[in-house]
Write a protein that holds these residues in place. Sequence first.
Motif, PDB file in Angstrom:
ATOM      1  N   LEU A  64     -18.897 -10.231 -20.597  1.00 34.06           N
ATOM      2  CA  LEU A  64     -18.978 -11.620 -20.192  1.00 34.06           C
ATOM      3  C   LEU A  64     -20.108 -12.226 -21.012  1.00 34.06           C
ATOM      4  CD1 LEU A  64     -17.462 -13.041 -17.845  1.00 34.06           C
ATOM      5  CD2 LEU A  64     -19.363 -12.418 -16.368  1.00 34.06           C
ATOM      6  N   SER A  65     -19.892 -13.432 -21.538  1.00 35.20           N
ATOM      7  CA  SER A  65     -20.977 -14.114 -22.250  1.00 35.20           C
ATOM      8  C   SER A  65     -21.458 -15.293 -21.428  1.00 35.20           C
ATOM      9  CB  SER A  65     -20.500 -14.675 -23.590  1.00 35.20           C
ATOM     10  OG  SER A  65     -19.982 -13.684 -24.394  1.00 35.20           O
ATOM     11  N   SER A  71     -25.060 -27.077 -26.194  1.00 35.48           N
ATOM     12  CA  SER A  71     -25.493 -26.531 -27.486  1.00 35.48           C
ATOM     13  C   SER A  71     -24.530 -25.493 -28.057  1.00 35.48           C
ATOM     14  CB  SER A  71     -26.886 -25.905 -27.359  1.00 35.48           C
ATOM     15  OG  SER A  71     -26.822 -24.703 -26.611  1.00 35.48           O
ATOM     16  N   GLY A  72     -23.748 -24.826 -27.174  1.00 39.83           N
ATOM     17  CA  GLY A  72     -22.867 -23.760 -27.655  1.00 39.83           C
ATOM     18  C   GLY A  72     -23.603 -22.476 -27.985  1.00 39.83           C
ATOM     19  N   ARG A  73     -24.850 -22.351 -27.556  1.00 42.12           N
ATOM     20  CA  ARG A  73     -25.643 -21.153 -27.869  1.00 42.12           C
ATOM     21  C   ARG A  73     -25.346 -20.030 -26.871  1.00 42.12           C
ATOM     22  NH1 ARG A  73     -31.466 -23.961 -27.902  1.00 42.12           N
ATOM     23  NH2 ARG A  73     -30.591 -24.624 -25.902  1.00 42.12           N
ATOM     24  N   THR A  74     -25.184 -18.813 -27.366  1.00 44.68           N
ATOM     25  CA  THR A  74     -24.949 -17.663 -26.498  1.00 44.68           C
ATOM     26  C   THR A  74     -26.285 -17.179 -25.951  1.00 44.68           C
ATOM     27  OG1 THR A  74     -22.982 -17.011 -27.710  1.00 44.68           O
ATOM     28  CG2 THR A  74     -24.021 -15.313 -26.368  1.00 44.68           C
ATOM     29  N   LEU A  75     -26.475 -17.311 -24.642  1.00 43.01           N
ATOM     30  CA  LEU A  75     -27.753 -16.986 -24.018  1.00 43.01           C
ATOM     31  C   LEU A  75     -27.830 -15.532 -23.586  1.00 43.01           C
ATOM     32  CD1 LEU A  75     -28.028 -20.176 -21.764  1.00 43.01           C
ATOM     33  CD2 LEU A  75     -28.898 -19.863 -24.080  1.00 43.01           C
ATOM     34  N   LYS A  76     -26.681 -14.917 -23.384  1.00 44.90           N
ATOM     35  CA  LYS A  76     -26.701 -13.518 -22.945  1.00 44.90           C
ATOM     36  C   LYS A  76     -25.289 -12.936 -23.018  1.00 44.90           C
ATOM     37  CE  LYS A  76     -28.070 -10.615 -19.023  1.00 44.90           C
ATOM     38  NZ  LYS A  76     -29.029  -9.804 -19.768  1.00 44.90           N
TER      39      LYS A  76
ATOM     40  N   LEU B 475     -33.671 -11.452 -20.900  1.00 44.57           N
ATOM     41  CA  LEU B 475     -33.445 -12.682 -21.661  1.00 44.57           C
ATOM     42  C   LEU B 475     -33.082 -12.341 -23.097  1.00 44.57           C
ATOM     43  CD1 LEU B 475     -36.609 -14.574 -20.387  1.00 44.57           C
ATOM     44  CD2 LEU B 475     -34.269 -14.811 -19.548  1.00 44.57           C
ATOM     45  N   ALA B 476     -32.289 -13.209 -23.694  1.00 41.75           N
ATOM     46  CA  ALA B 476     -32.002 -13.049 -25.120  1.00 41.75           C
ATOM     47  C   ALA B 476     -33.295 -13.212 -25.913  1.00 41.75           C
ATOM     48  CB  ALA B 476     -30.999 -14.103 -25.576  1.00 41.75           C
ATOM     49  N   GLN B 477     -33.378 -12.525 -27.042  1.00 46.29           N
ATOM     50  CA  GLN B 477     -34.484 -12.761 -27.964  1.00 46.29           C
ATOM     51  C   GLN B 477     -34.249 -14.109 -28.632  1.00 46.29           C
ATOM     52  OE1 GLN B 477     -36.840 -10.043 -28.609  1.00 46.29           O
ATOM     53  NE2 GLN B 477     -35.838  -8.899 -27.008  1.00 46.29           N
ATOM     54  N   SER B 478     -35.318 -14.717 -29.052  1.00 47.99           N
ATOM     55  CA  SER B 478     -35.223 -16.097 -29.516  1.00 47.99           C
ATOM     56  C   SER B 478     -35.673 -16.258 -30.961  1.00 47.99           C
ATOM     57  CB  SER B 478     -36.103 -16.964 -28.617  1.00 47.99           C
ATOM     58  OG  SER B 478     -35.985 -18.298 -28.984  1.00 47.99           O
ATOM     59  N   ALA B 479     -34.991 -17.123 -31.670  1.00 46.88           N
ATOM     60  CA  ALA B 479     -35.386 -17.457 -33.037  1.00 46.88           C
ATOM     61  C   ALA B 479     -35.665 -18.946 -33.113  1.00 46.88           C
ATOM     62  CB  ALA B 479     -34.279 -17.077 -34.015  1.00 46.88           C
TER      63      ALA B 479
END
Lengths: 668, 668
Positions: A64-65, A71-76, B475-479
């Motif tokens: 699951l994403s 933003s369309g950013r994949t957070l996890k 949490l996802a790592q961030s750039a």
Amino acid sequence: MKNRFLKIATYSLAILGAWSCKPSADKTASSSFLAGDAAEKVYVKPGTHDEFYNIVSGGFNGQLSVVGLPSGRTLKIIPVFSQFAESGWGYSEETKPMLNTSHGFVPWDDSHHVALSTTKSEHDGRWAFINGNNTPRIARVSLSTFRTEEIIEIPNSGGNHSSPFVTANTEYAVAGTRFSVPPDNKADVPISSFKQNFKGYISFVSIDKTSGRMGIKFQLKTPGVSYDLARAGKGKSAGWFFFSTYNTEQANSLLEVNASQKDKDFILAVNWKKAEEYLAQGKGKKEPAKYAHNVYSEETHSATSTIINEVMTLDPKECPDLLYFMPCPKSPHGCDVDPTGQYIVGSGKLAAVIPVFSFDKMLKAIANKTYDGNFDGIPVLKYDAVLHGEVKKPGLGPLHTEFDGRGNAITSFFVSSELVKWNIEKLEVVDRVPTFYSVGHLSIPGGPTAKPWGKYVVAYNKITKDRYLPTGPELAQSAQLYDISGDKMKLLLDFPTIGEPHYAESIPASLIEKNNKKIFKLEENKHPYVAKGEKETKVVRKGKEVHVYMTSIRSHFSPDNIEGIKLGDVVYFHLTNLEQDWDVPHGFAVRGALNAEILVMPGETSTLKWVPTKVGVTPMYCTDFCSALHQEMQGYIRVSPAGSNVPLTWGTGKNNPSAEAEKNVAKK
Amino acid sequence: MKNRFLKIATYSLAILGAWSCKPSADKTASSSFLAGDAAEKVYVKPGTHDEFYNIVSGGFNGQLSVVGLPSGRTLKIIPVFSQFAESGWGYSEETKPMLNTSHGFVPWDDSHHVALSTTKSEHDGRWAFINGNNTPRIARVSLSTFRTEEIIEIPNSGGNHSSPFVTANTEYAVAGTRFSVPPDNKADVPISSFKQNFKGYISFVSIDKTSGRMGIKFQLKTPGVSYDLARAGKGKSAGWFFFSTYNTEQANSLLEVNASQKDKDFILAVNWKKAEEYLAQGKGKKEPAKYAHNVYSEETHSATSTIINEVMTLDPKECPDLLYFMPCPKSPHGCDVDPTGQYIVGSGKLAAVIPVFSFDKMLKAIANKTYDGNFDGIPVLKYDAVLHGEVKKPGLGPLHTEFDGRGNAITSFFVSSELVKWNIEKLEVVDRVPTFYSVGHLSIPGGPTAKPWGKYVVAYNKITKDRYLPTGPELAQSAQLYDISGDKMKLLLDFPTIGEPHYAESIPASLIEKNNKKIFKLEENKHPYVAKGEKETKVVRKGKEVHVYMTSIRSHFSPDNIEGIKLGDVVYFHLTNLEQDWDVPHGFAVRGALNAEILVMPGETSTLKWVPTKVGVTPMYCTDFCSALHQEMQGYIRVSPAGSNVPLTWGTGKNNPSAEAEKNVAKK
């Protein structure tokens, strides 16, 4: 008659056998904002947050994403059905039981549909359910920890596609089999005996109001057809569930031809409240079955797997007024219920119209027995008697429909690659925009609920081709975000996704972020091998098993030097992360382990099993950059030959067991 | 002296033991564009492409991500060291050998650093190399297919961190051990005998100019220290390689204290051209070792794994003028060489300055033997003699440096959470911007090469906390993307990443997309079990093994009905995807398989191994939505009890083996 069917099939196949009709030109310019406007609409300024969570199935990655919108950013990525080496999911001792099935340990599945929990058909932000399509299962994911907490297998099923959509108050998630199969206990029959022996089981999986705990309440033994999608009723129709079917031809080979013969398949209407009455009357029969029920405990940070050996079954032939078929043109895929619960939309993927059924008319047809015969004993309601109306010339290859909360439906069209907006009452097309390319599912925030937030729609496209920089033969699946707040739908953004997104749900951030869990409290940790401080660390030998009670805190492990391990031992590193601050995981890995790392959250205990393969001194270290001295967060384990008399010793720093030995070496 | 060290260490630890000094306030506003400007700068309009490929290590997920810049969108995850259920990597028969090691099958690794191939120290767009840090390995990934083509294990190593950076013309990738260990063949020694027995091996892995094929050319047996990072020389220094070291204290426990004692560690300068001369002179010794070399063939679509049993070793004690140590303040992490090859930047993570070394001065110091003693027999050059100069008060916790091609360096500071731009010649800080939070590596397109495209810098941050919608404890790592085209660095975008990005390289799209491979040609397929058309499909029994020569094309499998499989059989589905069009993969899965799916690209053959666990009729299906009739792309396999006399039959549609039987059933 057959010739006519064949003609239609041939026509359809000519269109559908290849990809699809591509949009003739990139109409982006005409259907979108000016680039600058669109840019600002999807830009989430550094330091600020997205407005919606988009919980997206990973399809053939089994996960699951979590995506932020706009933003369309994949957070996890949340591991569910597939092993996930990144965090040790399905590799650690604690999580392996989550992937157990009646077949044994299955390291993968194909997750298609997300269903977020609802109360009164509105999102309540508690859980996400997701189906495993290949080895039939349903998983429940906590939206507080974003972890998979439970997986239940579905017996008598062959491809759990029509799942896990939930009832209005999340009383049930459902599981309709995509591939009919012989019942598990009558299984060795010729494939050619499909019509005699194959059945289409539908399962109702109950969900505990407080804990979310799942159980198969009952299965319905229905005719051997393919169940594709499903939706619960809402409001007045809340006691019903609707399932789309295809392959009512009951073919067992070359289905692209043989299951596209009939003019109409069905939507199955299930009166689940009635089913509960039958159960209460003792009409259910316990039948032998074998399926796994796996539960992850946040207290012990561990999962258990239980094999269950029977399932309650209702046979519709003994339970009248339970099931009705509504004819629906040509292999309906989506089966969607509008926010009021009055309208049921069937999207026949080979059909030239979108039929909209009326719940009131359905009840009336049932009351008046306005039947068009029966299918394997189940009454078929007359098409005209249940139809609210048809949307004419909507597009080619309708698949799925969501609702904007302003009286409109938006339907995805795979073949003509477009989203089409139409008015539910008037059945008139009011807008259409191209998708790039071949859209499958779509998602409007709250779109399947009684309370849509009709600001955006996301198209999940099946074909990517030239939309991004090329990445070899395999391309990411692509999504597109449209603004639907005005009269015209406007394309804002293309964004690639993880795995193959089938269905997704979107939910306002406020409904989830308030319940977010940041750490696990150390004092609540009930893992049997926890060490709640460095003083509790130790190494215990039990025959060939060695248990290391180990802790991590910035920036060292305790113990970090271990001697006395021998070839033939099985070493269990039980690592407790003593940190109690958000975003301070520690990872742990051992050179040459035939295993993945473990990634341990604050307050959690996780176990890496290691079977040494070589004599030597083996490094171990923290795999998640945790502080400026992360590189120093390491240790060594000495493995001696089987039969060695090196004593079992361990420690860290001054308590390093080798400190004494070191002095002796130094003296020599 | 020791007291002073301890004081420094205590000071450092006070700062570093906790996270870091957070930027005191979100300075985004002051250091970025107006939101609208930034939005437009990162917005890639639907239908257009990103400008740069950003090839990013996945850290503890063991993979490689392909990100587009400036959008920050993840275009692909390339499986390298970890099993990847999504595509069957490490599960299919063809790819399992890729994860073989001297320890056996290792399903995971920790990938830290990307090195893109270069010619004359400029990007040539051919390959990406990536290290496996845990079970020491180097992988080579094709930038034409975006697939991992080769993995070589590194013996005598304990954590392959200082890797796989390449020489100017990609003659070599290197592998410096992060954790010194006893040589593999003298392994069972007390951990306390570190100083006596542990060694720091550095490997030079040769790369064939045409094929890219790797081999360990030689290993250098150096003192037992930790090698952290490395860079090849360029231009005049192209014959040299530079490695940073820490733990020159040679501690083996509680390194956060014990390896932070010394005022200076070293940068090791290796004259690899000289090493080649020694090899030519026969100074190398073959020593016993055991390591795996795994190669994937694009022709057979299959991998082979070979175990190699010896390695060529050079002992610096017998090879003068090969190695020199340059003192470098406090546990240098990054070790970076400027575009001219003249300057070597050491980033001591506990240091208060950034030392910049001069290659010319180094040569002069070597010629004049300007030594400050030796370390374990290797000459230590005098600090002042090799120093170009120090950047004063640059920030806290410098880690890595890249170059903008306009005479500036940009260094990441973990502790003070910032990027600092400074002039290389003048050693003056010219700009600084905050990062959110605790930046590790950074990447400028072409930044480590002789030809940087100094338009952007990406900061790969270690701490995420509140930057995105919360997703539970993990949490996802961030750039973060900054515009560096002007005098001032300006924050444009936050974007989450996959796994833990350590290092990444960025390269103009034009250098890669021209070589992109879209399909595998069917006529070139040399897989031993290929079926190049439906006429070549068959099912062959070899004792208990059953081999299914199978094809897929929209939208059916051939065969799609199989009978005569028995419990106890091992079934191999060899699926050839007959499609010859881009972006038309087919997936394949079988219910209950103790395996992942396979995802088969056009023209490719891939094999799913299935050991049936139950008697019954089991569905199989296409897992990748491939056409409007994808849902119909399915089949059945009948499994009968061991000893059953059901004959082995198979077919599709009219050739369905059960068709005849069906007629008979119908007659009854």
